[in-house]
Write a protein that holds these residues in place. Structure first.
Motif, short mmCIF file in Angstrom:
data_model
loop_
_atom_site.label_atom_id
_atom_site.label_comp_id
_atom_site.label_asym_id
_atom_site.label_seq_id
_atom_site.Cartn_x
_atom_site.Cartn_y
_atom_site.Cartn_z
N ASP A 94 -14.96 27.93 56.88
CA ASP A 94 -14.91 28.37 55.38
C ASP A 94 -16.12 29.02 54.67
O ASP A 94 -16.14 29.09 53.68
CB ASP A 94 -14.69 26.68 54.58
N PRO A 120 -9.71 26.01 51.23
CA PRO A 120 -10.70 25.59 52.53
C PRO A 120 -9.76 24.79 53.68
O PRO A 120 -8.96 24.01 53.16
CB PRO A 120 -11.73 25.02 51.83
N LYS A 126 -14.59 27.08 49.67
CA LYS A 126 -14.77 28.20 50.36
C LYS A 126 -16.09 29.06 49.73
O LYS A 126 -16.28 29.07 48.43
CB LYS A 126 -13.49 29.35 50.26
#
Length: 634
Positions: A94, A120, A126
């Motif tokens: 991520d 994510p 993320k």
């Protein structure tokens, strides 16, 4: 096991290990603690100051799970959980780093933004980190604007650049910007000591000081140079080996050059530069080290007693303090400017050492020489035309040329009692060979024909006022007293504005004019000293002391008086100068200006009286461009 370079091995893993960026650490730590998180961050700064490092620490802080797996958003990531270790190793799914220098097109940016729609996989957020974001194309910037402005709540943008000026303002306005500053040499030095202590590498403080200066504010450069120095020195850092590796100039050469310039010892300057050439030391490094030393000297001269904490351990600090007391402050500033601009001249010269010699010897052309003649070798030409400087002594009667209407009428009321009376005698302007004889006859009427005055006799400035105006004989001492001449001056429209009133000539003024013109022609004085000499009036010559009068307080400086006294010694006058402030009516500058005005009027009269010029103006409507007539030099 492969060797890990120091820059990677000692990369900070959390905010507490960050060095020299306290303002950024404090802002991000407080934001993480209170969870007031922005959706886009922009980190700017030069290379090697921690932009990528801060980005990774921020990503770990957002996704840290804690040592027990129950942690949340924190300003102190644990560094042992799965998210922290994966981000440090660069395999956290991520966390995406995009190098905009090699992926600068719209296609690469669109491919990155396509991942923004997915939540994510492993962490909470993320994080898209775009390094060197200023390299993106305009189309790529436009493609990311909408997502950058309103990203999903689980997406954070981190942008990094070394040139924020190239980032569009539309992007800047959507980001929270932090400027990472270059690190001070003292900060780099302290960190290097800690790193080498952990590595068990022996080092000298002076060697580390050289590395910290060469890093120029970049911690990564400092650690890379330290790696190189360890390899070059065989596992230890010594000043001699580090100086040889960097090609740095030993400061002893720099101190010797500055000391020689302070003593006007050109021979030692040239010999030292030859030594630098033989040792293969860089000329640019010499000038760079000189600017550093001169900067410390300038600080000591402006703020006496100011010594930085790092200078207490510097073995050259005592010598720098001594040079700061020896070299005048104005010459320190001049030498600093010469060295700073001289670095750009090294590449223009066929030989950089010849250019270095010229840069340093240039100071000797603008400072007093230490020769026995005490000649001031300042090679600045006088702003007056050469023809305006009479070649020999100028003799003139002690009269002051004034317009007729400036004379007091017989029925004029008495002067105020607060002003001392001045003896004024009216006389017709005489020939140069004859003194101005006083006369008790009243002034002739204004329309009376002017007396004939020969054009080839008399001082040059008396020729400029050879009209029917009367002259006033005023004693030199009385004429120079402040306030008295002002009562006699009447600047009416008797003559054109371009015609300046002639100076009040006197025997003391003739003597002072001759002396100053000799110094000017010999180029013995210059700059402020020359200005003081030209703008001053010699009031009295007492035993061992001469009294000068100037109108501006800025000219009355002790340094200028001393240099002028030294210059007068070359003419055999061992005197001390005293300066007072008052009205000046007979100075060399006034005489030279009057002579220049006279020559200008003669040139204009010659052109206007030329038959061909008159024909062109009468028959063809020709005009003379104002200001285009200039007198020819003799």
């Amino acid at each position: 096991m492969s060797y890990v370079v120091l820059a990677r091995k000692y990369r900070p893993r959390n905010f507490t290990e960050m060095v020299g960026q306290g303002h950024v650490v404090q802002a991000l730590s407080n934001a993480l603690t209170t969870q007031r998180l922005h959706h886009a961050y922009l980190f700017t700064g030069t290379r090697g100051v921690g932009k990528t490092t801060v980005s990774r620490i921020l990503a770990k802080s957002l996704n840290c799970l804690g040592a027990d797996g129950q942690g949340g958003i924190t300003a102190e990531p644990c560094g042992v959980c799965q998210a922290c270790t994966d981000i440090d190793s660069g395999r956290f799914v991520d966390y995406t780093e995009l190098d905009a220098a090699s992926n600068r097109g719209v296609d690469e940016v669109q491919a990155l933004l396509e991942q923004a729609v997915y939540k994510p996989v492993q962490g909470r957020f993320k994080v898209f980190m775009i390094d060197e974001v200023h390299m993106l194309t305009n189309t790529a910037f436009n493609a990311m604007l909408k997502t950058l402005e309103e990203p999903p709540e689980y997406l954070k943008f981190v942008l990094a650049t070394t040139d924020p000026q190239k980032v569009p303002v539309t992007v800047l306005s959507r980001c929270l910007q932090f400027n990472l500053r270059p690190m001070a040499p003292e900060t780099v030095l302290e960190h290097l000591q800690q790193v080498l202590q952990a590595e068990n590498v022996p080092s000298e403080v002076q060697a580390l000081r050289l590395v910290s200066r060469a890093a120029r504010g970049s911690m990564r450069d400092a650690l890379s140079l330290t790696d190189q120095a360890i390899a070059f020195g065989g596992g230890q850092l010594q000043e001699a080996t580090v100086r040889q590796m960097l090609g740095a100039v030993d400061r002893s050469y720099v101190l010797r050059l500055i000391d020689s310039l302070a003593r006007s010892d050109g021979a030692t300057v040239v010999d030292t530069i030859d030594t630098l050439r033989l040792n293969g030391l860089n000329a640019a490094s010499t000038l760079e080290e000189m600017t550093s030393v001169l900067q410390h000297m300038a600080v000591l001269q402006a703020v006496p007693g100011r010594v930085d904490a790092s200078e207490h351990e510097d073995p050259d600090a005592a010598e720098i303090i001594r040079l700061a007391r020896t070299l005048p402050a104005d010459e320190t500033q001049l030498l600093y400017s010469l060295c700073l601009h001289g670095r750009g001249e090294l590449g223009l010269a066929p030989d950089e050492y010849a250019a270095l010699t010229m840069v340093l010897l240039r100071l000797l052309a603008f400072k007093p020489s230490a020769a026995a003649s005490s000649r001031l070798a300042e090679k600045k030409t006088l702003n007056f035309p050469p023809s305006a400087l009479p070649a020999g002594p100028v003799t003139s009667p002690q009269v002051c040329s004034l317009p007729e209407r400036a004379l007091p009428a017989p029925q004029a009321p008495a002067r105020p009692t607060a002003v001392a009376p001045v003896a004024v005698v009216v006389a017709v302007q005489a020939r140069a060979a004859e003194p101005a004889a006083p006369s008790s006859t009243p002034a002739p009427e204004r329309n009376a024909p002017p007396p004939a005055v020969p054009q080839d006799e008399g001082p040059p400035w008396e020729e400029s006022v050879q009209t029917s105006r009367r002259v006033v004989a005023i004693p030199v001492r009385d004429a120079g007293e402040p306030g008295r001449l002002d009562q006699l001056r009447v600047r009416d429209a008797v003559e054109p504005p371009a015609v300046q009133a002639a100076p009040v000539t006197s025997a003391e003024g003739d003597f002072w004019f001759d002396a100053i013109m000799q110094l000017v022609r010999a180029e013995t004085i210059g700059a402020l000293v020359r200005e003081l000499a030209l703008q001053s009036q010699l009031v009295a010559r007492d035993a061992g002391q001469w009294v000068l009068r100037v109108e501006r307080e800025t000219l009355n400086q002790a340094n200028a008086r001393e240099r002028l006294s030294v210059a007068l010694q070359t003419l055999g006058h061992e005197v001390r100068l005293a300066v007072e402030i008052g009205t000046v009516n007979d100075s060399p500058a006034l005489r030279v200006a009057a002579e220049a005005a006279r020559r200008q009027r003669e040139a204009e009269a010659h052109i206007l009286g030329d038959p061909f010029v008159q024909t062109m103006m009468r028959d063809f409507g020709g005009k003379i461009v104002p200001g285009s007539i200039k007198p020819l030099a003799d």
